[in-house]
Design an enzyme around this catalytic site. Structure first.
Site, PDB file in Angstrom:
ATOM      1  N   LYS A 194     -17.560 -49.488 -24.372  1.00 35.49           N
ATOM      2  CA  LYS A 194     -18.785 -49.754 -25.109  1.00 35.49           C
ATOM      3  C   LYS A 194     -18.558 -50.741 -26.258  1.00 35.49           C
ATOM      4  CE  LYS A 194     -21.556 -47.320 -22.609  1.00 35.49           C
ATOM      5  NZ  LYS A 194     -22.601 -47.987 -21.798  1.00 35.49           N
ATOM      6  N   TYR A 223     -14.269 -44.744 -22.568  1.00 36.46           N
ATOM      7  CA  TYR A 223     -15.700 -44.888 -22.832  1.00 36.46           C
ATOM      8  C   TYR A 223     -15.917 -45.678 -24.120  1.00 36.46           C
ATOM      9  CZ  TYR A 223     -20.607 -43.781 -23.570  1.00 36.46           C
ATOM     10  OH  TYR A 223     -21.962 -43.874 -23.768  1.00 36.46           O
ATOM     11  N   ASP A 233     -29.584 -49.298  -8.443  1.00 32.72           N
ATOM     12  CA  ASP A 233     -28.790 -48.094  -8.687  1.00 32.72           C
ATOM     13  C   ASP A 233     -28.124 -47.654  -7.399  1.00 32.72           C
ATOM     14  OD1 ASP A 233     -27.797 -45.603  -9.683  1.00 32.72           O
ATOM     15  OD2 ASP A 233     -29.523 -45.450 -11.022  1.00 32.72           O
ATOM     16  N   MET A 239     -32.108 -42.908 -19.161  1.00 30.10           N
ATOM     17  CA  MET A 239     -32.645 -44.028 -19.933  1.00 30.10           C
ATOM     18  C   MET A 239     -33.116 -45.157 -19.027  1.00 30.10           C
ATOM     19  SD  MET A 239     -30.169 -44.301 -23.305  1.00 30.10           S
ATOM     20  CE  MET A 239     -28.658 -44.477 -22.359  1.00 30.10           C
ATOM     21  N   ASN A 298     -27.882 -51.444 -17.819  1.00 25.00           N
ATOM     22  CA  ASN A 298     -27.970 -50.076 -18.298  1.00 25.00           C
ATOM     23  C   ASN A 298     -26.988 -49.140 -17.597  1.00 25.00           C
ATOM     24  OD1 ASN A 298     -29.806 -47.720 -19.541  1.00 25.00           O
ATOM     25  ND2 ASN A 298     -29.451 -47.255 -17.386  1.00 25.00           N
ATOM     26  N   ASP A 356     -23.993 -51.588  -6.259  1.00 27.17           N
ATOM     27  CA  ASP A 356     -22.850 -51.191  -7.074  1.00 27.17           C
ATOM     28  C   ASP A 356     -22.604 -52.289  -8.093  1.00 27.17           C
ATOM     29  OD1 ASP A 356     -20.365 -50.628  -8.153  1.00 27.17           O
ATOM     30  OD2 ASP A 356     -19.346 -50.406  -6.227  1.00 27.17           O
ATOM     31  N   VAL A 357     -22.724 -51.973  -9.387  1.00 30.15           N
ATOM     32  CA  VAL A 357     -22.624 -53.009 -10.418  1.00 30.15           C
ATOM     33  C   VAL A 357     -21.214 -53.577 -10.544  1.00 30.15           C
ATOM     34  CG1 VAL A 357     -24.559 -52.130 -11.771  1.00 30.15           C
ATOM     35  CG2 VAL A 357     -22.231 -51.320 -12.281  1.00 30.15           C
TER      36      VAL A 357
END
Length: 253
Positions: free
Chosen positions: A163, A159, A38, A19, A92, A64-65
């Site tokens: 979210k 997960y 990324d 995505m 994202n 690295d987020v």
């Protein structure tokens, strides 16, 4: 005719595949200056080359987020290269529910929450600070999931928790940042092609998925990208704190 993001500076995390890659390519076609962020360098470089070959503007940055110092470096370089501007941030990047084998793994819980929730927190916090400094408002789009609303019996429950955290955190930030002209919204994709995790889904499992979806098919990454584009663009100038479900009707059941 100008593109829907003409001249806007946009950062997309996790832009090297799936995505995120679709969002980067679409943003560039609509006139944005795209920063592809990324850890997946091979994919990120490939998306960068695809955009440039098509005449668009894109730069890949390995980051690295979950690392605040890397966010600071990414934002500093983006602002320095673009006259202090940041108009759009798409958080994202994420790990799938199947990225950890043991659903009761504490280490797995922390790993998924760190990328999916803390990564969004850092991006929104620091990205909005950069937007505030520029004084032009902006749009932050945080990618959640249908599993930010409901549970399932597969994968690691972190997960779902991560979210859901993205969903409500984004609402809090929409309220906080609204007076400054910064919009924060979430997108909730349904069943899509699997994330870059190496997980193979059987034909029987795919058939069960399709039967659970009113439109009777899984989604395409470009269908998500167009929803993200709407929220990133000025077309959604009065939309903040919203949840855009792109799920073929799954959550309407």
């Amino acid at each position: 005719m100008p593109g829907r993001l003409e001249g806007k500076v946009a950062i997309v995390t996790g832009g090297g595949a799936g995505m995120g890659a679709a969002e980067c390519r679409l943003f560039a076609r609509e006139g944005a200056i795209v920063v592809i962020a990324d850890l997946y360098e091979e994919g990120g470089r490939e998306v960068e080359e695809q955009i440039r070959s098509a005449g668009g503007s894109a730069d890949f940055v390995s980051m690295d987020v979950t690392a605040e110092e890397e966010w600071n470096a990414l934002l500093a370089s983006t602002l320095d290269s673009n006259g202090g501007r940041l108009d759009v941030l798409v958080n994202n990047a994420g790990l799938s529910s199947t990225s950890v084998d043991d659903p009761d793994s504490t280490e797995g819980w922390h790993r998924i929450m760190n990328v999916n929730a803390t990564g969004v927190f850092l991006g929104t916090k620091l990205g909005s600070t950069a937007m505030l400094a520029a004084g032009n408002g902006g749009s932050i789009v945080n990618i959640s999931s249908i599993y930010g609303f409901v549970g399932s019996d597969g994968g690691h429950p972190a997960y779902h928790a991560s979210k859901a955290a993205v969903r409500n955190y984004s609402k809090a930030m929409a309220v906080r940042l609204g007076p400054e002209g910064i919009r924060v919204n979430t997108v909730h994709p349904g069943f899509m092609p699997p994330m870059r995790s190496g997980v193979t889904i059987s034909d029987e499992a795919r058939a069960r998925l399709r039967r659970a979806i009113p439109l009777r098919r899984t989604g395409e990454v470009d269908e998500v990208a167009y929803g993200v584009l709407f929220l990133a663009s000025d077309e959604s100038s009065y939309v903040t704190g919203a949840e855009l479900k792109i799920d073929g009707g799954f959550l309407a059941r």
